[in-house]
Motif scaffolding. Structure first.
Motif, PDB file in Angstrom:
ATOM      1  N   CYS A  40       0.851  -1.203   0.000  1.00  0.00           N
ATOM      2  CA  CYS A  40       0.000   0.000   0.000  1.00  0.00           C
ATOM      3  C   CYS A  40       0.882   1.247   0.000  1.00  0.00           C
ATOM      4  CB  CYS A  40      -0.885   0.056   1.237  1.00  0.00           C
ATOM      5  SG  CYS A  40      -1.917  -1.393   1.520  1.00  0.00           S
ATOM      6  N   LEU A  89     -15.530   6.716  -0.432  1.00  0.00           N
ATOM      7  CA  LEU A  89     -14.121   6.738  -0.823  1.00  0.00           C
ATOM      8  C   LEU A  89     -13.943   6.621  -2.323  1.00  0.00           C
ATOM      9  CD1 LEU A  89     -13.925   4.734   2.176  1.00  0.00           C
ATOM     10  CD2 LEU A  89     -12.150   6.470   1.934  1.00  0.00           C
ATOM     11  N   PHE A  90     -12.755   6.982  -2.740  1.00  0.00           N
ATOM     12  CA  PHE A  90     -12.329   7.111  -4.133  1.00  0.00           C
ATOM     13  C   PHE A  90     -12.774   8.473  -4.682  1.00  0.00           C
ATOM     14  CE2 PHE A  90     -12.399   2.304  -4.300  1.00  0.00           C
ATOM     15  CZ  PHE A  90     -11.024   2.154  -4.442  1.00  0.00           C
ATOM     16  N   TRP A  91     -12.102   8.897  -5.739  1.00  0.00           N
ATOM     17  CA  TRP A  91     -12.398  10.204  -6.346  1.00  0.00           C
ATOM     18  C   TRP A  91     -13.851  10.284  -6.799  1.00  0.00           C
ATOM     19  CZ3 TRP A  91      -9.547  14.412  -5.998  1.00  0.00           C
ATOM     20  CH2 TRP A  91      -8.163  14.308  -5.817  1.00  0.00           C
ATOM     21  N   ARG A 150     -17.012   5.621  -5.273  1.00  0.00           N
ATOM     22  CA  ARG A 150     -17.630   4.322  -5.562  1.00  0.00           C
ATOM     23  C   ARG A 150     -17.571   3.344  -4.388  1.00  0.00           C
ATOM     24  NH1 ARG A 150     -12.897   4.598  -8.265  1.00  0.00           N
ATOM     25  NH2 ARG A 150     -11.464   2.841  -8.137  1.00  0.00           N
ATOM     26  N   ARG A 182      -6.043   7.570 -12.347  1.00  0.00           N
ATOM     27  CA  ARG A 182      -6.153   8.682 -11.392  1.00  0.00           C
ATOM     28  C   ARG A 182      -4.990   8.676 -10.411  1.00  0.00           C
ATOM     29  NH1 ARG A 182     -12.444   7.308 -10.395  1.00  0.00           N
ATOM     30  NH2 ARG A 182     -13.240   8.171 -12.350  1.00  0.00           N
ATOM     31  N   GLN A 214     -13.323  -0.334   0.217  1.00  0.00           N
ATOM     32  CA  GLN A 214     -12.279   0.310  -0.561  1.00  0.00           C
ATOM     33  C   GLN A 214     -11.054  -0.600  -0.707  1.00  0.00           C
ATOM     34  OE1 GLN A 214      -9.072   1.489   0.264  1.00  0.00           O
ATOM     35  NE2 GLN A 214      -8.880   2.186  -1.853  1.00  0.00           N
ATOM     36  N   PRO A 223      -4.940   9.529  -3.674  1.00  0.00           N
ATOM     37  CA  PRO A 223      -5.226  10.592  -2.702  1.00  0.00           C
ATOM     38  C   PRO A 223      -4.453  10.351  -1.407  1.00  0.00           C
ATOM     39  CG  PRO A 223      -7.241   9.353  -3.275  1.00  0.00           C
ATOM     40  CD  PRO A 223      -6.069   8.587  -3.792  1.00  0.00           C
ATOM     41  N   GLU A 242      -5.148   2.648   8.840  1.00  0.00           N
ATOM     42  CA  GLU A 242      -5.481   3.834   8.039  1.00  0.00           C
ATOM     43  C   GLU A 242      -6.235   4.863   8.884  1.00  0.00           C
ATOM     44  OE1 GLU A 242      -6.944   3.050   3.813  1.00  0.00           O
ATOM     45  OE2 GLU A 242      -7.445   1.214   4.873  1.00  0.00           O
ATOM     46  N   LYS A 260     -14.861  13.916  -5.764  1.00  0.00           N
ATOM     47  CA  LYS A 260     -14.982  14.232  -4.345  1.00  0.00           C
ATOM     48  C   LYS A 260     -14.192  15.494  -4.049  1.00  0.00           C
ATOM     49  CE  LYS A 260     -11.004  12.107  -2.367  1.00  0.00           C
ATOM     50  NZ  LYS A 260     -10.565  11.853  -1.018  1.00  0.00           N
ATOM     51  N   PRO A 288      -7.613  -1.965  -4.353  1.00  0.00           N
ATOM     52  CA  PRO A 288      -6.196  -2.098  -4.687  1.00  0.00           C
ATOM     53  C   PRO A 288      -5.658  -3.515  -4.512  1.00  0.00           C
ATOM     54  CG  PRO A 288      -6.484  -0.854  -2.633  1.00  0.00           C
ATOM     55  CD  PRO A 288      -7.833  -0.997  -3.270  1.00  0.00           C
ATOM     56  N   MET A 311       1.145   4.626 -10.404  1.00  0.00           N
ATOM     57  CA  MET A 311       1.777   3.570 -11.189  1.00  0.00           C
ATOM     58  C   MET A 311       1.412   2.242 -10.574  1.00  0.00           C
ATOM     59  SD  MET A 311       3.747   2.621 -13.554  1.00  0.00           S
ATOM     60  CE  MET A 311       4.487   4.156 -14.103  1.00  0.00           C
ATOM     61  N   CYS A 331       2.128   3.411  -3.092  1.00  0.00           N
ATOM     62  CA  CYS A 331       1.314   4.485  -3.691  1.00  0.00           C
ATOM     63  C   CYS A 331       0.830   5.484  -2.636  1.00  0.00           C
ATOM     64  CB  CYS A 331       0.113   3.898  -4.417  1.00  0.00           C
ATOM     65  SG  CYS A 331       0.570   2.827  -5.794  1.00  0.00           S
ATOM     66  N   HIS A 332       0.845   5.089  -1.387  1.00  0.00           N
ATOM     67  CA  HIS A 332       0.466   6.008  -0.298  1.00  0.00           C
ATOM     68  C   HIS A 332       1.698   6.102   0.591  1.00  0.00           C
ATOM     69  CE1 HIS A 332      -3.730   5.848  -1.581  1.00  0.00           C
ATOM     70  NE2 HIS A 332      -3.584   4.545  -1.701  1.00  0.00           N
TER      71      HIS A 332
HETATM   72  C1  HEC Z   1      -0.836   1.054  -7.449  1.00  0.00           C
HETATM   73  C2  HEC Z   1      -1.020   2.174  -6.569  1.00  0.00           C
HETATM   74  C3  HEC Z   1      -1.884   1.945  -5.342  1.00  0.00           C
HETATM   75  C4  HEC Z   1      -1.732   0.972  -4.381  1.00  0.00           C
HETATM   76  C5  HEC Z   1      -0.699  -0.139  -4.338  1.00  0.00           C
HETATM   77  C6  HEC Z   1      -2.726   1.248  -3.372  1.00  0.00           C
HETATM   78  N1  HEC Z   1      -3.462   2.353  -3.716  1.00  0.00           N
HETATM   79 FE1  HEC Z   1      -4.906   3.213  -2.602  1.00  0.00          FE
HETATM   80  N2  HEC Z   1      -5.357   4.417  -4.159  1.00  0.00           N
HETATM   81  C7  HEC Z   1      -4.659   4.504  -5.351  1.00  0.00           C
HETATM   82  C8  HEC Z   1      -5.378   5.347  -6.296  1.00  0.00           C
HETATM   83  C9  HEC Z   1      -4.943   5.694  -7.706  1.00  0.00           C
HETATM   84  C10 HEC Z   1      -6.557   5.755  -5.643  1.00  0.00           C
HETATM   85  C11 HEC Z   1      -7.685   6.615  -6.223  1.00  0.00           C
HETATM   86  C12 HEC Z   1      -8.458   5.762  -7.225  1.00  0.00           C
HETATM   87  C13 HEC Z   1      -9.781   6.368  -7.617  1.00  0.00           C
HETATM   88  O1  HEC Z   1     -10.298   7.214  -6.889  1.00  0.00           O
HETATM   89  O2  HEC Z   1     -10.340   5.961  -8.636  1.00  0.00           O
HETATM   90  C14 HEC Z   1      -6.506   5.162  -4.295  1.00  0.00           C
HETATM   91  C15 HEC Z   1      -7.452   5.369  -3.285  1.00  0.00           C
HETATM   92  C16 HEC Z   1      -7.355   4.887  -1.997  1.00  0.00           C
HETATM   93  C17 HEC Z   1      -8.247   5.243  -0.906  1.00  0.00           C
HETATM   94  C18 HEC Z   1      -9.409   6.221  -0.991  1.00  0.00           C
HETATM   95  C19 HEC Z   1      -9.031   7.552  -0.407  1.00  0.00           C
HETATM   96  C20 HEC Z   1     -10.082   8.615  -0.583  1.00  0.00           C
HETATM   97  O3  HEC Z   1      -9.860   9.714  -0.077  1.00  0.00           O
HETATM   98  O4  HEC Z   1     -11.111   8.384  -1.223  1.00  0.00           O
HETATM   99  C21 HEC Z   1      -7.832   4.540   0.194  1.00  0.00           C
HETATM  100  C22 HEC Z   1      -8.441   4.579   1.582  1.00  0.00           C
HETATM  101  C23 HEC Z   1      -6.705   3.731  -0.222  1.00  0.00           C
HETATM  102  N3  HEC Z   1      -6.436   3.979  -1.551  1.00  0.00           N
HETATM  103  C24 HEC Z   1      -6.053   2.808   0.595  1.00  0.00           C
HETATM  104  C25 HEC Z   1      -5.156   1.863   0.106  1.00  0.00           C
HETATM  105  C26 HEC Z   1      -4.721   0.684   0.845  1.00  0.00           C
HETATM  106  C27 HEC Z   1      -5.156   0.299   2.246  1.00  0.00           C
HETATM  107  C28 HEC Z   1      -3.861   0.011   0.030  1.00  0.00           C
HETATM  108  C29 HEC Z   1      -3.186  -1.323   0.289  1.00  0.00           C
HETATM  109  C30 HEC Z   1      -4.097  -2.436   0.516  1.00  0.00           C
HETATM  110  C31 HEC Z   1      -3.750   0.784  -1.195  1.00  0.00           C
HETATM  111  N4  HEC Z   1      -4.571   1.877  -1.118  1.00  0.00           N
HETATM  112  C32 HEC Z   1      -2.910   0.452  -2.247  1.00  0.00           C
HETATM  113  C33 HEC Z   1      -3.464   3.875  -5.620  1.00  0.00           C
HETATM  114  C34 HEC Z   1      -2.987   2.795  -4.916  1.00  0.00           C
END
Ligand code: HEC
Ligand code: HEC
Length: 380
Positions: free
Chosen positions: A77, A128-130, A133, A114, A140, A117, A197, A281, A144, A95, A80-81
């Motif tokens: 996670c 959650l999500f942009w 959804r 996208r 959520q 965030p 989180e 959002k 990923p 990516m 990307c975060h």
């Molecule tokens: C490959 C890159 C990537 C990875 C790995 C990833 N994320 Fe994300 N995450 C994103 C992207 C891009 C979005 C926005 C997608 C969208 O809104 O369509 C997102 C959105 C989110 C959101 C929503 C935030 C909001 O404000 O709406 C959360 C919570 C989140 N991710 C948690 C996680 C967690 C927990 C993991 C591991 C299990 C994870 N992500 C792994 C790229 C990633």
């Protein structure tokens, strides 16, 4: 080498342990109840997802940073975060699988549509999500973990990997009291991730000190910027409403796409018939100084570009033929240069990572942790 992983029995900063051993959020904002105007300093907080134990929060921290959760055993996670980028990824669009995260070269992986965030203050979000959804952090997280283009894992593989790891079995037992032969399921893995989180709380910036009564916490320029932010000329605070700096709504503002990228319909496919073509959002502005580039696909590089977008190009940055119904608060405020500068100074005062979790030096899988790799100069 066997590392002695243990789970903390103390709550993260911003939380206090209750009589049941669960961490409850503590913030001065919880004392305020007056429904002040949009820009009010002492607006109450929406309810947070709290009530997790210190042990499950700490277990979630290991899982969050562990590439064992990625189908390629490279993508966590945190790729990307990323803690160094305000829990976003410092990229315009994220990516995915195969070439993850910060500094990844485009040739390596699937480019997502996208940007990632920030995860600061996700505990307060109900959607959650942009495009909104997902309706919970649990829902959520399935995205990923199991999306082919992101972490590319499957529930069966994830469970097999976690259950085969003796350290994780011991830590899950400590956090959740597993029976001897009880299998660790996907739902429990996700619960620990959510607990972690939801512990990422940022409500202790200089702005917050100012809001709680310390008049000197903001410079004169930042105070001017604050007044511009909440004025009826800019109306920023009507969407980016304190204390979260989001009203937790969707809005159409007509932000541009990067060159060559198709127009993104936003929330329209999720909520048909709601006139939400191009709606996204309203993102929090907390730690905005850390999360460039901006907007759903990172089309605006700097805060200066964002402020110019609002000031000069309001709503005209999306293709004309998309016929967007731009929100009526998006009008032309005609800020002078020094007012733009003051507004940006104010936005920068929202930085606060005092409650940042400790990035683990190692995770139970023994795989590399993202920040440590970056520190070793391996990030490219
Ligand atoms: C490959 C890159 C990537 C990875 C790995 C990833 N994320 Fe994300 N995450 C994103 C992207 C891009 C979005 C926005 C997608 C969208 O809104 O369509 C997102 C959105 C989110 C959101 C929503 C935030 C909001 O404000 O709406 C959360 C919570 C989140 N991710 C948690 C996680 C967690 C927990 C993991 C591991 C299990 C994870 N992500 C792994 C790229 C990633
Ligand atoms: C009508 C509601 C609305 C108003 C008014 C508004 N915003 Fe926004 N803001 C949004 C939405 C929605 C987005 C995300 C749009 C997107 O990604 O396409 C956004 C994005 C941003 C971002 C980028 C955040 C990120 O994480 O990428 C910043 C910075 C920002 N706004 C600052 C401001 C400032 C400063 C003002 C006042 C001049 C303002 N906003 C007024 C709704 C609004």
């Amino acid at each position: 080498m066997t590392l002695a992983f243990t789970l903390s029995d103390r709550c993260p900063p911003s939380f206090m342990i209750d009589e049941n051993g669960k961490c409850q959020l503590v913030s001065l904002y919880q004392r305020y109840s007056a429904p002040e105007g949009f820009g009010g300093l002492r607006k109450p907080l929406p309810e947070a997802r709290d009530g997790f134990s210190p042990q499950e929060i700490d277990l979630g921290r290991y899982l969050f940073f562990d590439p064992l959760l990625g189908g390629d055993k490279k993508t966590s996670c945190a790729h990307c975060h990323h803690p160094d980028y305000g829990y976003a990824d410092g990229r315009g669009t994220a990516m995915g699988f195969g070439g993850s995260g910060v500094g990844a070269k485009r040739r390596d992986g699937a480019e997502l549509e996208r940007g990632a965030p920030t995860l600061w203050n996700v505990a307060f979000l109900r959607r959650l999500f942009w495009d909104w959804r997902a309706t919970s952090l649990e829902e959520q997280a399935q995205g990923p973990l199991f999306a082919a283009a992101e972490m590319g894992n499957t529930p069966a593989q994830l469970e097999a990997d976690i259950n085969a790891n003796g350290t994780y079995r011991r830590l899950f037992t400590q956090a959740y009291g597993l029976a001897h032969d009880e299998k660790i399921g996907t739902a429990l893995i996700i619960q620990a991730l959510v607990a972690f989180e939801a512990s990422l709380v940022s409500l202790n910036s200089r702005y917050d000190h100012y809001a709680h009564g310390d008049h000197n916490a903001l410079s004169e320029q930042e105070q001017i910027g604050h007044n511009i932010f909440r004025s009826f000329v800019t109306r920023c605070s009507q969407c980016h409403t304190p204390p979260l700096f989001t009203n937790v709504e969707l809005a159409v503002i007509g932000a541009p796409e990067p060159p060559g990228k198709n127009f993104d319909l936003g929330a329209d496919p999720i909520f048909p018939d709601m006139k939400l073509r191009g709606a996204f959002k309203v993102p929090t502005l907390r730690n905005i100084s850390r999360t460039a580039p901006y907007m759903h696909s990172g089309s605006l590089e700097r805060l200066q570009d964002v402020v110019e977008f609002y000031n000069d190009k309001r709503g005209h940055a999306a293709p004309e033929e998309q016929n967007l119904i731009i929100h009526w608060h998006i009008t032309n405020p005609n800020l002078r240069k020094e007012e733009e500068t003051a507004l940006i100074a104010f936005l920068n005062s929202l930085e606060d990572e005092t409650a940042a979790p400790v990035v683990p030096n190692a995770v139970p899988s023994g795989l590399g942790v993202v920040s440590v790799e970056a520190d070793a100069g391996l990030k490219n």
